[in-house]
Write a protein that holds these residues in place. Structure first.
Motif, PDB file in Angstrom:
ATOM      1  N   VAL A 329       0.857  -1.195   0.000  1.00 13.16           N
ATOM      2  CA  VAL A 329       0.000   0.000   0.000  1.00 13.16           C
ATOM      3  C   VAL A 329       0.889   1.239   0.000  1.00 13.16           C
ATOM      4  O   VAL A 329       2.064   1.178   0.365  1.00 13.16           O
ATOM      5  CB  VAL A 329      -0.951   0.021   1.223  1.00 13.16           C
ATOM      6  N   PRO A 330       0.351   2.396  -0.403  1.00  6.98           N
ATOM      7  CA  PRO A 330       1.137   3.637  -0.382  1.00  6.98           C
ATOM      8  C   PRO A 330       1.416   4.101   1.047  1.00  6.98           C
ATOM      9  O   PRO A 330       0.959   3.496   2.016  1.00  6.98           O
ATOM     10  CB  PRO A 330       0.238   4.632  -1.121  1.00  6.98           C
ATOM     11  N   TYR A 331       2.115   5.218   1.161  1.00  5.65           N
ATOM     12  CA  TYR A 331       2.560   5.697   2.460  1.00  5.65           C
ATOM     13  C   TYR A 331       1.497   6.426   3.269  1.00  5.65           C
ATOM     14  O   TYR A 331       1.231   6.084   4.414  1.00  5.65           O
ATOM     15  CB  TYR A 331       3.762   6.646   2.279  1.00  5.65           C
ATOM     16  N   ASP A 332       0.883   7.468   2.701  1.00  3.13           N
ATOM     17  CA  ASP A 332       0.130   8.391   3.545  1.00  3.13           C
ATOM     18  C   ASP A 332      -1.108   8.925   2.831  1.00  3.13           C
ATOM     19  O   ASP A 332      -1.002   9.703   1.879  1.00  3.13           O
ATOM     20  CB  ASP A 332       1.038   9.559   3.950  1.00  3.13           C
ATOM     21  N   ALA A 333      -2.275   8.533   3.297  1.00  2.00           N
ATOM     22  CA  ALA A 333      -3.526   8.982   2.674  1.00  2.00           C
ATOM     23  C   ALA A 333      -3.792  10.456   2.924  1.00  2.00           C
ATOM     24  O   ALA A 333      -4.541  11.089   2.172  1.00  2.00           O
ATOM     25  CB  ALA A 333      -4.694   8.146   3.211  1.00  2.00           C
ATOM     26  N   SER A 334      -3.194  11.042   3.950  1.00  5.86           N
ATOM     27  CA  SER A 334      -3.443  12.460   4.248  1.00  5.86           C
ATOM     28  C   SER A 334      -2.887  13.372   3.159  1.00  5.86           C
ATOM     29  O   SER A 334      -3.273  14.544   3.063  1.00  5.86           O
ATOM     30  CB  SER A 334      -2.844  12.842   5.603  1.00  5.86           C
ATOM     31  N   PHE A 501      -8.223   8.713  -8.302  1.00  7.01           N
ATOM     32  CA  PHE A 501      -6.774   8.602  -8.454  1.00  7.01           C
ATOM     33  C   PHE A 501      -6.041   9.397  -7.394  1.00  7.01           C
ATOM     34  O   PHE A 501      -6.480  10.462  -6.962  1.00  7.01           O
ATOM     35  CB  PHE A 501      -6.360   9.095  -9.854  1.00  7.01           C
ATOM     36  N   THR A 502      -4.902   8.839  -6.991  1.00  8.69           N
ATOM     37  CA  THR A 502      -4.085   9.478  -5.976  1.00  8.69           C
ATOM     38  C   THR A 502      -3.027  10.364  -6.614  1.00  8.69           C
ATOM     39  O   THR A 502      -2.675  10.203  -7.785  1.00  8.69           O
ATOM     40  CB  THR A 502      -3.388   8.427  -5.102  1.00  8.69           C
ATOM     41  N   GLN A 503      -2.494  11.279  -5.815  1.00  6.15           N
ATOM     42  CA  GLN A 503      -1.368  12.094  -6.252  1.00  6.15           C
ATOM     43  C   GLN A 503      -0.046  11.381  -5.994  1.00  6.15           C
ATOM     44  O   GLN A 503       0.888  11.493  -6.781  1.00  6.15           O
ATOM     45  CB  GLN A 503      -1.349  13.431  -5.492  1.00  6.15           C
ATOM     46  N   ASN A 504       0.010  10.684  -4.882  1.00  4.15           N
ATOM     47  CA  ASN A 504       1.293  10.153  -4.439  1.00  4.15           C
ATOM     48  C   ASN A 504       1.159   8.710  -3.945  1.00  4.15           C
ATOM     49  O   ASN A 504       1.920   8.277  -3.090  1.00  4.15           O
ATOM     50  CB  ASN A 504       1.854  11.034  -3.311  1.00  4.15           C
ATOM     51  N   VAL A 515       4.338   1.651  -9.153  1.00  2.00           N
ATOM     52  CA  VAL A 515       3.063   1.863  -9.837  1.00  2.00           C
ATOM     53  C   VAL A 515       2.155   2.653  -8.906  1.00  2.00           C
ATOM     54  O   VAL A 515       2.339   2.665  -7.696  1.00  2.00           O
ATOM     55  CB  VAL A 515       2.395   0.530 -10.234  1.00  2.00           C
ATOM     56  N   LYS A 516       1.182   3.319  -9.485  1.00  2.00           N
ATOM     57  CA  LYS A 516       0.246   4.135  -8.710  1.00  2.00           C
ATOM     58  C   LYS A 516      -1.162   3.616  -8.998  1.00  2.00           C
ATOM     59  O   LYS A 516      -1.861   4.133  -9.865  1.00  2.00           O
ATOM     60  CB  LYS A 516       0.398   5.608  -9.078  1.00  2.00           C
ATOM     61  N   PRO A 517      -1.581   2.557  -8.280  1.00  2.00           N
ATOM     62  CA  PRO A 517      -2.843   1.893  -8.625  1.00  2.00           C
ATOM     63  C   PRO A 517      -4.045   2.830  -8.481  1.00  2.00           C
ATOM     64  O   PRO A 517      -4.159   3.562  -7.497  1.00  2.00           O
ATOM     65  CB  PRO A 517      -2.931   0.756  -7.599  1.00  2.00           C
ATOM     66  N   PRO A 518      -4.948   2.809  -9.463  1.00  2.00           N
ATOM     67  CA  PRO A 518      -6.208   3.534  -9.310  1.00  2.00           C
ATOM     68  C   PRO A 518      -7.048   2.915  -8.191  1.00  2.00           C
ATOM     69  O   PRO A 518      -6.795   1.784  -7.755  1.00  2.00           O
ATOM     70  CB  PRO A 518      -6.901   3.352 -10.667  1.00  2.00           C
ATOM     71  N   ILE A 519      -8.039   3.630  -7.772  1.00  2.00           N
ATOM     72  CA  ILE A 519      -8.968   3.148  -6.750  1.00  2.00           C
ATOM     73  C   ILE A 519     -10.340   3.004  -7.386  1.00  2.00           C
ATOM     74  O   ILE A 519     -10.860   3.954  -7.985  1.00  2.00           O
ATOM     75  CB  ILE A 519      -9.044   4.125  -5.562  1.00  2.00           C
TER      76      ILE A 519
END
Length: 757
Positions: A329-334, A501-504, A515-519
Motif C-alpha cells: 500500500v502507499p505511504y500516507d492517505a493524508s 486517483f491518488t497524487q502520491n 506503480v500508482k494503482p487507481p482506486i
C-alpha cells in the motif's frame, strides 16, 4: 507488547529510493550516496512506527531490490557466473537482479516472478550442485545495529524463512530442495546465534509458502528444517509468520513445534479463523493476529475486527498485526488532498494502518470506546456511486455474449489469408521508452503549462518517429508507442467512470519500478472512446498493420485497489463491458489487430488449487472472452502475460480464445515452451525472446539461437517473435538496438526456413 507489523514500504514517501537507485545505476550518483539515502529512509520508517506506538518494529524488511534476493545473497546462494564478474557486493547483488553487460562479460538476470497473489515481483534464487550454502552477509545484522543506535530498543529481525526460500527457488542440476535443507538449516542456525549475541528478542521468519497446497513431503521437509532450527534459538524468540492465505495443511504441525509466536492472516481468508476456533491455539505461544489489511487501502471496520478477535477465544497473548507487509500500500492517505472528502476519509495507507493497529489495541483492551463510535459513524457514510445502465446491461448478458464465432482454427486461416504476414512475424508488446521529454510533456499538461492540442501534437511527432523506426527496422506488426499513457492501468482508469486517483499513491512493483494503482470507487463504465484517436493516427502513417493496445479487465481490476462492497466478479464484468466497447470501436475504425493485455490474470489466482476455478477462473476467463467475442473473424485478438508461472493454468489460458498470446519466457529460459507442447496449446504464441527488465542488449546471434530453440518445439506457423514485455522502462538506445537485433535474427531464421522448404 501488543502491536506489530510484518513489514513497511521501502521506496520512500516520495520514491527517494527509486531515484537514488536509478541514479546509481546510471552512474550519476556514487555508492556512498545511495547507501546514505537508504539509511535515511530506514531511520524515517523506524521513527514513524515508533511515534505511532507500534511495539515491535521490523528490521530487515528494507531492500534495494527484493527481500527474497536479500536472503539468498545473505546465505551465499549466488551462481558462479555472477561471482566470476569480480564485482563488489552491491554491484554483484544488482547483477543478479538486472543482469550485467560490459565489453568483456555478459550475464542475464535471474528469473523474476510474481510474489504470490500480488503485483510485487521477487527474484528467483538459483541453486546448483556447487552451491555452498553458508552465512556470508551482514546486511541484517548491520541494520539491527543501526536501528538500536537510532533508538529502536526492541527491533524484530525479519527475513524470508528457509522453507519458503527453498520452495520459491529453482534448482539447476541433480540436487533438489531436500538436498539443501540441512546446509540451509545450519546457516539459519548461525543467523540465530548471531542475533542472540545482538540481544534480539524476536526473529520473524516469513513462511508464506505454507499458504500453498502442501503434500506430506512438503510438511515433512518443513518439520525437518524447524525441528533442528528451533533447537538452536536460545534466547531469541522465533515468530513463524504466514500471510496471503491459510495454513490448513500444516496447522497441526506448526502449532506443535516450539515456535514462540505464530502469525496468521485473518483478512485474506476465513479459514485461519476457522482453524483457531475449531482446533484451538496453544496457550504457550503468542498469536500474531493479522487483522489490518496490508493489501488494500480501505479503513478497518473496528467493530467487525474486534468481534473476530474475541471469537477466537485465545488463552495466551495476542499481538495485533497487519495481514501482510504494508509494502503493498502507499505511504500516507493524508497527502491525497485532491480526492473528494467522501473518498479520502475512507482511505488508510501505511501510516494510517499504524494508527489503526494502535486504536484497535486500545479498543480490544477496553481502554477507548470513543474511537469505536467514531469508526462506526465513518462506515455509515459510505456511498459508492451506482450506474443503473451498467447493472441492466450485466443482467441481460447471455452465454452467446461470451462466445466468439467461428472457432479459432477457422479464424486462424481467415487471418493468414487477410494479413499475408511472413513466417515468424515480428512485433513488440506495445510501449516504447518513456523518455524524459515524454514525461515532461505530460507534466506540463497536468500543470496547465500547455494546451491539450500542444500535448497531442508532441505525442503525434513521437508516434511518427516510432512508426518510422519500426518500418526501418523491419518490424512486421507495429505499435504506436503509447506515449500518451502514464501507466497501462491508470491511463484506462482515468478514461472510465468509477475510478478515483491518488497524487502520491506509489507502490513498489519490483526493484526501482513503482506503480500508482487507481482506486475503484463506483460502478465502472465507458462514456467515450479511449484509444481510438491515437491508434487511428498511427494506422494512417503506414501500410503496415498497427495493433490497437488495450489493458484487459482482469488486469485493470487486479492492479487497482478494489471496492469491498461488491464481488470481484461483478467489478471485473463492469470493466469488461467498458473495454468491449473500446474493442468494437477500434474494429469499426479499421484496426485489424487488437491486443488486450492480461498480464495479471494469474496474479489473483487463489493459492489453493481447489479454489482456482470455482473462486476465480470460472469468471475471470469468461470476462476476457466477453471483451472480444463481438469482433469479426478477420480481426485478430492478441493478449500478453508476463513474469508469472503459467504452466499449471495453460488450459485456462488457451480457453481465453485469443488468436495470439505473448508470454514472458526469456528469464525462465523458455521452460514454458515445453509446457505449451505438453498441453497441446492451440493459440498462436509469442514467447518473449529477450528480457526487457535488464539493460543488457542481446546479440543477433544469441536471439537467432533462441528462436531456433523455440521452433524446434513449436510449429513455426504458430510462432511470433517479440520481446517479453513492453519497452517503456528502457532507454531508446537499449530498446532500438535490441528490437533491431531481434528483427534481424528473425529474418535469418526465416530465410533458413524458406531454404529448407
Amino acid at each position: 507488547m501488543t502491536t506489530s507489523i510484518i513489514g513497511f514500504p521501502r521506496i520512500g514517501e516520495h520514491r527517494e529510493l527509486k531515484f537514488a537507485t536509478e541514479h546509481y545505476w546510471k552512474k550519476r550518483a556514487t555508492q556512498e550516496e545511495l547507501l546514505t539515502t537508504a539509511k535515511q529512509l530506514r531511520a524515517q520508517h523506524w521513527a514513524k512506527q515508533k511515534a505511532a506506538g507500534i511495539d515491535l518494529i521490523p528490521v530487515g524488511d528494507f531492500s534495494f531490490f527484493d527481500t527474497t534476493l536479500d536472503a539468498a545473497y545473505l546465505f551465499n546462494i549466488v551462481p558462479d557466473r555472477y561471482k566470476s564478474l569480480g564485482l563488489d557486493s552491491l554491484d554483484e547483488y544488482f547483477a543478479l537482479a538486472r543482469g550485467y553487460q560490459s565489453e568483456t562479460a555478459s550475464v542475464k538476470a535471474l528469473p523474476m516472478k510474481k510474489w504470490f497473489n500480488t503485483n510485487y515481483h521477487y527474484i528467483v534464487p538459483e541453486f546448483d550442485d556447487q552451491t555452498d550454502v553458508k552465512l556470508v552477509g551482514s546486511k541484517l545484522f548491520d541494520e539491527i545495529t543501526e536501528a538500536k543506535d537510532q533508538g529502536i530498543e526492541n527491533p524484530k529481525a525479519v527475513i524470508v524463512g528457509p522453507y519458503t526460500l527453498l520452495k520459491l527457488s529453482i534448482f539447476k542440476g541433480h540436487k533438489q530442495a531436500s538436498d539443501f535443507a540441512a546446509s540451509l538449516t545450519t546457516a539459519y542456525s548461525e543467523l540465530l546465534a548471531k542475533l542472540n549475541t545482538q540481544g534480539i528478542n524476536w526473529l520473524q521468519l516469513d513462511e508464506p509458502a505454507l499458504s500453498f497446497d502442501q503434500s506430506e513431503a512438503d510438511i515433512a521437509l518443513f518439520a525437518k528444517i524447524y525441528d533442528k532450527l528451533l533447537a538452536a534459538k536460545k534466547d531469541v524468540k522465533v515468530l513463524l509468520q504466514t500471510y496471503f492465505g491459510d495454513v490448513r495443511d500444516s496447522y497441526q504441525t506448526i502449532t506443535k513445534l516450539p515456535f514462540d509466536g505464530i502469525g496468521l492472516d485473518f483478512v485474506a481468508t476465513k479459514e485461519n479463523i476457522k482453524l483457531v476456533k475449531q482446533d484451538g491455539f496453544p496457550a504457550d505461544k503468542v498469536l500474531f493476529a493479522g487483522v489490518v489489511n496490508g493489501k488494500n487501502i480501505w479503513r478497518n471496520h473496528y467493530v467487525t475486527t474486534i468481534e473476530t478477535l474475541k471469537s477466537l477465544n485465545v488463552a495466551g497473548d495476542v499481538v495485533l498485526s497487519s495481514s501482510c507487509s504494508l509494502q503493498h500500500v502507499p505511504y500516507d492517505a493524508s497527502l491525497e488532498t485532491n480526492l473528494p472528502k467522501s473518498v479520502q476519509r475512507h482511505l488508510a495507507f501505511a501510516y494510517q494502518k499504524l494508527d489503526e493497529l494502535v486504536e484497535l489495541d486500545a479498543i480490544f483492551q477496553g481502554h477507548d470506546q470513543k474511537v469505536l463510535a467514531v469508526n462506526n459513524e465513518l462506515f455509515s457514510t459510505i456511498r459508492h456511486p451506482e450506474n443503473q445502465q451498467v447493472k441492466t446491461r450485466i443482467d441481460h448478458l447471455t452465454p452467446a455474449d461470451y462466445t466468439r464465432l467461428p472457432e479459432r482454427s477457422k479464424r486462424e486461416k481467415i487471418q493468414k489469408d487477410v494479413f499475408h504476414l511472413p513466417e515468424l512475424p515480428t512485433t513488440t508488446i506495445g510501449s516504447f521508452p518513456q523518455t524524459k521529454d515524454v514525461r515532461q510533456n505530460r507534466s506540463k499538461l497536468r500543470k496547465g503549462e500547455i494546451t491539450r492540442a500542444e500535448y497531442d501534437a508532441f505525442n503525434q511527432e513521437k508516434i511518427k518517429r516510432i512508426i518510422k523506426f519500426q518500418e526501418d527496422a523491419g518490424v512486421d506488426v507495429l505499435v504506436h508507442g503509447e506515449y500518451e499513457r502514464n501507466d497501462m492501468v491508470e491511463y484506462f482508469g482515468e478514461k472510465l467512470d468509477g475510478f478515483v486517483f491518488t497524487q502520491n499513491g506509489w507502490v513498489q512493483s519490483y526493484g526501482s519500478r513503482g506503480v500508482k494503482p487507481p482506486i475503484i470507487w463506483g460502478d465502472v463504465s465507458r462514456n467515450e472512446p479511449i484509444t481510438v484517436d491515437t491508434t487511428v493516427f498511427a494506422n494512417k502513417l503506414t501500410d503496415h498493420l498497427v495493433k490497437g493496445m488495450l489493458t484487459g479487465p482482469v488486469t485493470i481490476f487486479n492492479w487497482s485497489f478494489p471496492r469491498e462492497d461488491i464481488t470481484p466478479e461483478q467489478s471485473v464484468t463492469q470493466i469488461a463491458l467498458a473495454i468491449r466497447d473500446e474493442v468494437l470501436d477500434l474494429e469499426a475504425h479499421d484496426i485489424k489487430i487488437i491486443q488486450i493485455d492480461e498480464l495479471a490474470l494469474r496474479e489473483n489466482l487463489p493459492l489453493r488449487k481447489s479454489d482456482w476455478y470455482s473462486a476465480y477462473l470460472d469468471w475471470a476467463v469468461p470476462a476476457f472472452r466477453l471483451v472480444h467475442s463481438g469482433v469479426k473473424p478477420e480481426t485478430q485478438i492478441h493478449t500478453h502475460m508476463c513474469y508469472s508461472e503459467f504452466g499449471d493454468i495453460i488450459q485456462a489460458i488457451d480457453n481465453l480464445d485469443a488468436d495470439v498470446i505473448s508470454f514472458e519466457a526469456s528469464r525462465s529460459d523458455l521452460s514454458l515452451i515445453d509446457q505449451l507442447v505438453a498441453a497441446d496449446f492451440q493459440t498462436e504464441v509469442g514467447p518473449g525472446v529477450y528480457d526487457i527488465h535488464s539493460p543488457r542488449i542481446p546479440s543477433v546471434e544469441e536471439l537467432e539461437e533462441i528462436i531456433k530453440r523455440i521452433i524446434a518445439k513449436l510449429p513455426a506457423a504458430k510462432v511470433w517473435i517479440n520481446p517479453d514485455c513492453g519497452l517503456k522502462t528502457r532507454s531508446e538506445k537499449e530498446a532500438f538496438e535490441a528490437v533491431t537485433n531481434m528483427v534481424e535474427a528473425a529474418k535469418k531464421v526465416r530465410s533458413s526456413l524458406y531454404e529448407t522448404n
